[in-house]
Design a protein around this motif. Structure first.
Motif, PDB file in Angstrom:
ATOM      1  N   VAL A 244       0.846  -1.192   0.000  1.00  0.00           N
ATOM      2  CA  VAL A 244       0.000   0.000   0.000  1.00  0.00           C
ATOM      3  C   VAL A 244       0.885   1.247   0.000  1.00  0.00           C
ATOM      4  CG1 VAL A 244      -1.754   1.297   1.290  1.00  0.00           C
ATOM      5  CG2 VAL A 244      -1.827  -1.202   1.242  1.00  0.00           C
ATOM      6  N   THR A 245       0.560   2.202  -0.887  1.00  0.00           N
ATOM      7  CA  THR A 245       1.260   3.482  -0.938  1.00  0.00           C
ATOM      8  C   THR A 245       0.580   4.424   0.040  1.00  0.00           C
ATOM      9  OG1 THR A 245       1.728   3.129  -3.281  1.00  0.00           O
ATOM     10  CG2 THR A 245       1.940   5.376  -2.465  1.00  0.00           C
ATOM     11  N   TYR A 246       1.369   5.085   0.882  1.00  0.00           N
ATOM     12  CA  TYR A 246       0.828   5.996   1.892  1.00  0.00           C
ATOM     13  C   TYR A 246       1.532   7.327   1.731  1.00  0.00           C
ATOM     14  CZ  TYR A 246      -0.264   7.799   6.608  1.00  0.00           C
ATOM     15  OH  TYR A 246      -0.691   8.542   7.665  1.00  0.00           O
ATOM     16  N   LYS A 247       0.754   8.389   1.468  1.00  0.00           N
ATOM     17  CA  LYS A 247       1.342   9.707   1.221  1.00  0.00           C
ATOM     18  C   LYS A 247       0.502  10.793   1.863  1.00  0.00           C
ATOM     19  CE  LYS A 247       4.553   9.519  -2.212  1.00  0.00           C
ATOM     20  NZ  LYS A 247       5.658  10.368  -2.390  1.00  0.00           N
ATOM     21  N   VAL A 248       1.185  11.870   2.215  1.00  0.00           N
ATOM     22  CA  VAL A 248       0.524  13.071   2.719  1.00  0.00           C
ATOM     23  C   VAL A 248       0.610  14.119   1.618  1.00  0.00           C
ATOM     24  CG1 VAL A 248       0.575  14.905   4.440  1.00  0.00           C
ATOM     25  CG2 VAL A 248       1.145  12.557   5.107  1.00  0.00           C
ATOM     26  N   TYR A 249      -0.534  14.635   1.213  1.00  0.00           N
ATOM     27  CA  TYR A 249      -0.603  15.682   0.198  1.00  0.00           C
ATOM     28  C   TYR A 249      -1.508  16.793   0.706  1.00  0.00           C
ATOM     29  CZ  TYR A 249       1.082  12.232  -3.263  1.00  0.00           C
ATOM     30  OH  TYR A 249       1.801  11.308  -3.946  1.00  0.00           O
ATOM     31  N   LYS A 250      -1.377  17.961   0.110  1.00  0.00           N
ATOM     32  CA  LYS A 250      -2.311  19.049   0.425  1.00  0.00           C
ATOM     33  C   LYS A 250      -3.673  18.689  -0.154  1.00  0.00           C
ATOM     34  CE  LYS A 250       0.756  22.955   0.871  1.00  0.00           C
ATOM     35  NZ  LYS A 250       0.965  24.365   0.532  1.00  0.00           N
ATOM     36  N   ASN A 251      -4.718  19.052   0.567  1.00  0.00           N
ATOM     37  CA  ASN A 251      -6.083  18.745   0.140  1.00  0.00           C
ATOM     38  C   ASN A 251      -6.408  19.333  -1.234  1.00  0.00           C
ATOM     39  OD1 ASN A 251      -6.509  17.333   2.497  1.00  0.00           O
ATOM     40  ND2 ASN A 251      -7.338  19.110   3.571  1.00  0.00           N
ATOM     41  N   THR A 252      -5.931  20.540  -1.503  1.00  0.00           N
ATOM     42  CA  THR A 252      -6.217  21.175  -2.799  1.00  0.00           C
ATOM     43  C   THR A 252      -5.588  20.367  -3.934  1.00  0.00           C
ATOM     44  OG1 THR A 252      -4.305  22.639  -2.510  1.00  0.00           O
ATOM     45  CG2 THR A 252      -6.471  23.521  -1.909  1.00  0.00           C
ATOM     46  N   MET A 253      -4.403  19.814  -3.684  1.00  0.00           N
ATOM     47  CA  MET A 253      -3.734  19.004  -4.713  1.00  0.00           C
ATOM     48  C   MET A 253      -4.515  17.709  -4.964  1.00  0.00           C
ATOM     49  SD  MET A 253      -1.053  20.722  -5.468  1.00  0.00           S
ATOM     50  CE  MET A 253      -0.276  22.128  -4.747  1.00  0.00           C
ATOM     51  N   MET A 254      -4.975  17.083  -3.882  1.00  0.00           N
ATOM     52  CA  MET A 254      -5.741  15.845  -4.038  1.00  0.00           C
ATOM     53  C   MET A 254      -7.057  16.128  -4.752  1.00  0.00           C
ATOM     54  SD  MET A 254      -5.104  13.536  -0.613  1.00  0.00           S
ATOM     55  CE  MET A 254      -5.239  14.766   0.673  1.00  0.00           C
TER      56      MET A 254
END
Length: 174
Positions: A49-59
């Motif tokens: 499983v890939t686990y990443k933190v991104y900004k909500n606007t980017m997602m």
């Protein structure tokens, strides 16, 4: 350099990560210690499983026009996403199990095989065993009758084996 030029590669990375994904689960990771976060990442990695933190606007931008667009309403506050391209239940299963020992981790929702699931739905998906475990159970259920049949045949052969010498002695005694 414009902000759009900086953000475009990140949006593209998110799009590539979710492309063809069986499931994407959104979690609020606030309150996790560094050691808990490290342990969580390791557990997810072991399940592919890939686990990443991104900004909500980017997602939100990356999800536009895809099955994952339904996640936009739950993208509030700091979020991370867990993505699986192989096993649809893996992210939910690992995250839910981890959340039992780390209450700071909050499952917010996700998309599993194209369907939006809220927190309760993700917890329900988490209770489904992995594909390998299900295949193991199936194989076990196939083997059980064969094993029992073989055991019965062996017992019959052993019983007949004991009776044969007794019958052989009986005519000789006459």
């Amino acid at each position: 350099m414009a902000k759009v030029e900086i953000k475009a590669p990140i949006v593209e990375e998110i799009s590539k990560n979710v492309e063809g994904a069986q499931s994407v689960v959104v979690v609020d990771y606030r309150g996790l210690t560094v050691s808990e976060d490290t342990a969580l990442r390791k557990a997810l990695r072991e399940e592919g499983v890939t686990y990443k933190v991104y900004k909500n606007t980017m997602m939100t931008r990356a999800f536009e026009g895809t099955d994952f667009e339904a996640l936009a309403p739950i993208l509030e506050g700091p979020n991370a996403i867990a993505i699986s391209k192989e096993d649809a239940t893996a992210p939910a299963r690992v995250l839910a199990k981890f959340a039992k020992t780390a209450p700071a981790l909050e499952l917010k929702g996700g998309i599993v095989e194209g369907k939006f699931m809220d927190q309760a739905g993700i917890n329900e998906i988490a209770s489904i065993p992995s594909r390998d475990e299900l295949l193991g159970r199936l194989l076990g259920s196939f083997q059980a009758p064969i094993t029992n049949f073989a055991r019965v045949l062996k017992q019959i052969a052993e019983k007949d084996g004991e009776a044969a010498p007794a019958e052989a002695e009986a005519p000789a005694a006459e």
